[in-house]
Design an enzyme around this catalytic site. Structure first.
Site: not given
Length: 327
Positions: A181-184, A201
């Site tokens: 999720v996101c910057s993961g 991202t």
């Protein structure tokens, strides 16, 4: 009131609790009313509340699974969510709520969620919220159905944690599905898990992802991207869109719709994440105009021409899901 339990999308008051297991303040032998008579209006109001509680719906209905007369499978889908200090709390709790709602709606097998972190125990999220990880990464060696790496401000620190990157790489090898999720997604990329794959991202760091990891094909406009067994999502609340898509992939669209209705989510969000980024929006507009110019070189593209183009597509979703889009 008695104990409250849920049955078939309703909250019910167990009759045994109401009539015997717990003291009833409307009964004359209750300590608070001994020697007095309950006012009829109070008694009527109490009965009215009890009746209304039966019609409150707080969770999606638990669907009855059919297995040809066989018992419901005992196996569970083990979802492991990776968190770390300064993680975005919604990247963790959003998907958790989706999986919990899916369980309530009768997902089969049910989801069993575990939050892990480098040290285990309590960590502080980027908003200041304290989050308790169930286990440390060093203590988790079990098979995983879905590995989910959250993002947030703490991603920079996570990328500097060689042991965390090693564990993510190893855990991915015992996972049926790997997600972020996101910057993961930067953690997955640093672990070498996105090389040669399409991914997305948060819109604000898509260009950075492309620059740091040229082996990753970054799709900056997607809410989530699936490439084989690897799924990545855009930022923050897009993690719930991702989790909902995972639930639908595991079960069916009807159950996913029940979950979406309960959580007040779009079953499928309209448009991509360019609608949240002025930079991406301009880029998409340039692509649309370029496509029109190529298809019709004689078409005027001054102010009047652009106005006509916009008017011709007014009310339409120009994302990749719309068959009427120009490109």
């Amino acid at each position: 009131g008695g104990s409250i339990g849920r049955s078939d999308r309703r909250l019910v008051i167990n009759q045994s609790d109401r009539e015997g297991c717990r003291p009833n303040p409307n009964r004359h032998d209750h300590p608070s009313t001994r020697g007095t008579v309950a006012h009829p209006a109070v008694a009527d109001a109490t009965r009215g509340v009890a009746g209304n509680v039966k019609h409150w719906s707080l969770l999606p209905p638990r669907r009855q699974a059919h297995h040809g007369g066989m018992a419901r499978p005992s196996a569970q889908r083990h979802v492991v969510i990776v968190a770390y200090p300064d993680v975005q709390s919604l990247d963790v709790t959003g998907p958790l709520e989706v999986f919990a709602a899916a369980n309530a709606a009768g997902a089969t097998p049910a989801y069993a969620t575990t939050v892990v972190s480098p040290a285990g125990g309590t960590l502080r999220t980027s908003s200041g919220l304290g989050l308790v990880a169930d286990r440390s990464i060093a203590d988790h060696h079990d098979p995983i159905d879905t590995l989910l790496v959250a993002g947030g401000d703490g991603t920079v620190g996570a990328l500097a944690d060689a042991e965390l990157l090693r564990w993510v790489r190893e855990a991915a090898g015992r996972s049926r599905r790997v997600t972020s999720v996101c910057s993961g997604a930067f953690v997955l990329a640093a672990a070498g898990l996105l090389d040669g794959r399409r991914a997305t991202t948060h819109w604000s760091v898509c260009d950075l992802m492309a620059a740091l990891h040229p082996a990753v094909e970054v799709d900056a406009d997607r809410i989530y991207v699936r490439d084989g067994h690897v799924w990545t999502s855009a930022g923050v609340t897009a993690g719930m869109d991702l989790a909902l898509a995972l639930v639908e992939d595991d079960n069916d669209s009807a159950l996913a719709l029940e979950v979406a209705r309960h959580l007040v989510l779009f079953a499928q969000r309209s448009g991509g994440q360019s609608q949240f980024s002025a930079q991406l929006a301009v880029r998409r507009a340039e692509q649309h105009l370029s496509a029109v110019r190529q298809s019709d070189p004689e078409r005027p593209l001054g102010c009047a021409g652009i106005e006509g183009l916009v008017r011709g597509h007014e009310g339409r979703d120009l994302s990749e899901r719309d068959p009427h889009r120009v490109d």
